[in-house]
Design a protein around this motif. Structure first.
Motif, short mmCIF file in Angstrom:
data_model
loop_
_atom_site.label_atom_id
_atom_site.label_comp_id
_atom_site.label_asym_id
_atom_site.label_seq_id
_atom_site.Cartn_x
_atom_site.Cartn_y
_atom_site.Cartn_z
N THR A 121 -4.72 -1.67 -2.49
CA THR A 121 -5.45 -1.01 -1.42
C THR A 121 -5.96 -2.04 -0.44
O THR A 121 -6.25 -3.18 -0.80
CB THR A 121 -6.64 -0.19 -1.97
OG1 THR A 121 -7.53 -1.08 -2.68
CG2 THR A 121 -6.16 0.88 -2.92
N THR A 176 -4.41 5.01 1.26
CA THR A 176 -3.10 4.65 0.73
C THR A 176 -3.00 5.03 -0.74
O THR A 176 -4.01 5.33 -1.40
CB THR A 176 -2.86 3.14 0.87
OG1 THR A 176 -3.86 2.43 0.13
CG2 THR A 176 -2.93 2.71 2.32
N THR A 217 0.81 -1.22 0.00
CA THR A 217 0.00 0.00 0.00
C THR A 217 0.85 1.27 0.00
O THR A 217 0.31 2.36 -0.16
CB THR A 217 -0.91 0.04 1.24
OG1 THR A 217 -0.11 0.15 2.43
CG2 THR A 217 -1.75 -1.23 1.34
N MET A 218 2.15 1.14 0.19
CA MET A 218 2.99 2.31 0.35
C MET A 218 3.39 2.92 -0.99
O MET A 218 3.45 2.25 -2.01
CB MET A 218 4.24 1.95 1.14
CG MET A 218 3.97 1.52 2.58
SD MET A 218 3.22 2.82 3.59
CE MET A 218 1.49 2.34 3.61
#
Length: 624
Positions: A551, A546, A407-408
């Motif tokens: 996601t 995010t 998600t980063m």
């Protein structure tokens, strides 16, 4: 937003994404850059699976059974103790990857006759590294170490093992004895043991640090190397508190074996580790090595402006270490991972094993086989050993980072060769006052062009304000006392970000900011700058916005965490949706809708292209 705030810079930001390399001749089926026939393009061809589901299975044997029973596709932690369970299953593959741990013999170059490089080199040549590494095993891993020659673990992008390795793999007794003869290490007394060139009696003590490593016959192999070159000596196991403190404090020792591991921030550790041999920094120069050429290369490494320049300098430094032997690397840690191949293919490991076969490229490039309706779609099921305790990336441990990385969103990313590639930032430049008169004297301005059209998982646009807010918060909430270099962040336009630092431009300065996780503006307002606490959503309840390629879809404590592909993520491979209509009779019509790769990608992959009767719909989504 906190505009132009002055915060403090250290040389080790949180690393989000890692990729690396490994010895070409080390592990069967394993080569440098993950795969000899694969390199990552600047626009990643990924995003094949629709969903990723992490299932929490605390028992090691439970994860093994789940994989064998086709309940999961991949075990997300190493299976070193259980890999034999998969030997008879044709649908399960076990792969070995290199880690970032390294076993090293440190030689006291400040103590006669270890001051003589020929002696150090002769001992390295007499040592059977292949056998020595095979005897070493961490208590939590069943796999042995992999022999190597270079000081940086071969799993790192900067490692020169591919070019330099092989010099000391196998014992070379004749050559080792010839070197000692030439250096004047003669058996003057006739007792079958060599004396030092000055005639002094020579006795060598090798101390192996007891760091919880199962050494097997390792000590005997070291003793055999001494015997093979007629050196009187002994090998003992010494508590790490004793020998470790003596080596690091510059106190007395002959040869010491220590094991150490690099952290996730490999770009920082490369400089820190190689500076251990800089004679100008005696406190960190554990082997007391002195070489003026090497010292000058340390300076060149600091000022390298590109990955290629830094790699070239590192190789030169490794060559000196290889020839002078202030340290003698013995072996690098290995880990085994298991996954099913009946449904998915193209798993890509991170050779440092910090991520195993997880994100970045493992899960992003994994795809359904054609026999399973691929290449697009499906849910990749991964078994992990523990639940998440936080959704805050910089507070997460190693296992949690592997999950949260999906998600980063960092500014830049790394391809499989270690090169920086655009990610949230579509591009960047570094300028000084000489390049641009608007840049203050003594500063470097890094200009990031934020990619337009990107959105958060809640649909709101991602802008330079988000990146600026996250960077300022990160540096304000992290201990920067060691490197008090002022940083100021500016947002001159919606998709333009400037970072000004009181430091010369370099590759290291760029990666200092490349991997900081970007959050929506304001999401980190509650963070306490002195502790880093404050942003910690209650898992499964609070909003978790995010921007990465996946996601959060669902979270059930102690059971599973699932993610869905963000279908409009900029780096996703182009999907073409086709509908084939086939008329079999006057009254029967069959319609089938499928996702396909573009023709050119199918041809590159060697795939067959089916001839359809009628293409009703084309190009549902294209890469931006």
């Amino acid at each position: 937003m906190k505009k132009n705030i002055q915060v403090y810079l250290t040389m080790g930001a949180v690393l989000l994404l890692l990729v690396g390399v490994g010895p070409q001749n080390a592990i069967e089926g394993y080569s440098f850059h993950n795969d000899a026939n694969y390199t990552l393009s600047s626009q990643t061809e990924g995003g094949y699976v629709d969903n990723i589901n992490y299932r929490v299975i605390s028992s090691d044997w439970g994860r093994v059974q789940a994989l064998l029973n086709n309940e999961i596709d991949l075990i997300g932690v190493s299976v070193d103790d259980y890999y034999v369970a998969f030997e008879d299953d044709p649908d399960v593959t076990v792969k070995t990857v290199l880690g970032s741990g390294l076993g090293v013999l440190y030689v006291n170059c400040d103590k006669y006759p270890f001051t003589i490089a020929g002696f150090r080199r002769a001992f390295a040549l007499a040592l059977d590294k292949v056998a020595a590494a095979a005897t070493m095993t961490n208590p939590w891993l069943a796999t042995p170490y992999q022999h190597q020659d270079t000081f940086l673990p071969a799993s790192l992008p900067f490692s020169a093992e591919e070019d330099l390795g092989g010099v000391y793999y196998d014992e070379s007794i004749i050559l080792a004895n010839n070197i000692l003869d030439e250096e004047g290490f003669d058996d003057v007394s006739g007792n079958a043991h060599r004396e030092a060139p000055n005639g002094d009696t020579l006795t060598v003590l090798i101390e192996v640090a007891d760091q919880g490593i199962y050494f097997g016959n390792f000590a005997q192999i070291l003793a055999n190397a001494l015997d093979a070159i007629s050196i009187n000596g002994s090998v003992v196991i010494t508590p790490i508190e004793d020998i470790g403190s003596r080596v690091m404090a510059g106190a007395d020792y002959d040869i010491a074996f220590l094991h150490h591991s690099l952290t996730y921030a490999w770009y920082y550790d490369v400089r820190r580790e190689l500076k251990k041999f800089d004679s100008r920094f005696s406190m960190n120069n554990w082997p007391h090595f002195t070489n003026s050429t090497y010292d000058s290369l340390c300076d060149e490494l600091e000022s390298a402006e590109t990955f290629a320049e830094a790699s070239a300098v590192v190789k030169s430094m490794e060559e000196i270490i290889l020839e002078q032997c202030p340290v003698i690397p013995v072996g690098c840690t290995t880990e085994k991972y298991a996954f099913r191949t009946d449904r998915f293919e193209e798993y890509r490991p991170d050779p440092t094993s910090s991520w195993g076969y997880h994100f970045p490229w493992g899960t992003y490039l994994a795809r359904l086989r054609a026999t399973a309706g691929g290449p697009f779609g499906g849910t990749l099921r991964i078994g992990i050993d523990e639940d998440l305790s936080t959704f805050t990336y910089w507070r997460a441990d190693r296992a949690e980072k592997r999950v949260l990385s999906h998600t980063m969103l960092p500014l830049l990313n790394l391809d499989t060769n270690g090169n920086l590639i655009p990610w949230l930032a579509a591009g960047y430049t570094m300028e000084t006052h000489d390049d641009n008169g608007d840049v203050p004297v003594g500063r470097t301005r890094i200009h990031f062009s934020i990619r337009e059209g990107m959105t958060w998982s809640d649909g709101s646009p991602i802008t330079a304000l988000d990146a600026a807010d996250s960077i300022e918060t990160f540096y304000a909430a992290t201990d920067r006392d060691e490197y008090p270099l002022a940083v100021s962040v500016h947002v001159p336009a919606t998709y333009q970000l400037w970072i000004e630092v009181e430091e010369d431009p370099s590759f290291w300065l760029l990666v200092e900011f490349a991997y900081i996780s970007i959050f929506p503006e304001g999401a980190l307002d509650a963070v306490n700058p002195s502790t880093g606490d404050g942003y910690d959503p209650v898992l499964g309840y609070d909003p978790f916005v995010t921007g990465g390629p996946f996601t959060l879809n669902e979270y059930v404590a102690d059971d599973h965490i699932s993610f869905s592909l963000k279908i409009d993520f900029f780096a996703n491979v182009e999907r073409i949706v086709t509908t084939t209509t086939t008329t079999t009779s006057a009254t029967t019509t069959t319609t089938t809708t499928t996702d396909e790769l573009p023709t050119e990608l199918l041809l590159m992959a060697g795939g067959a292209i089916a001839i359809v009767v009628v293409i009703v719909t084309v190009v549902a989504m294209r890469k931006k």
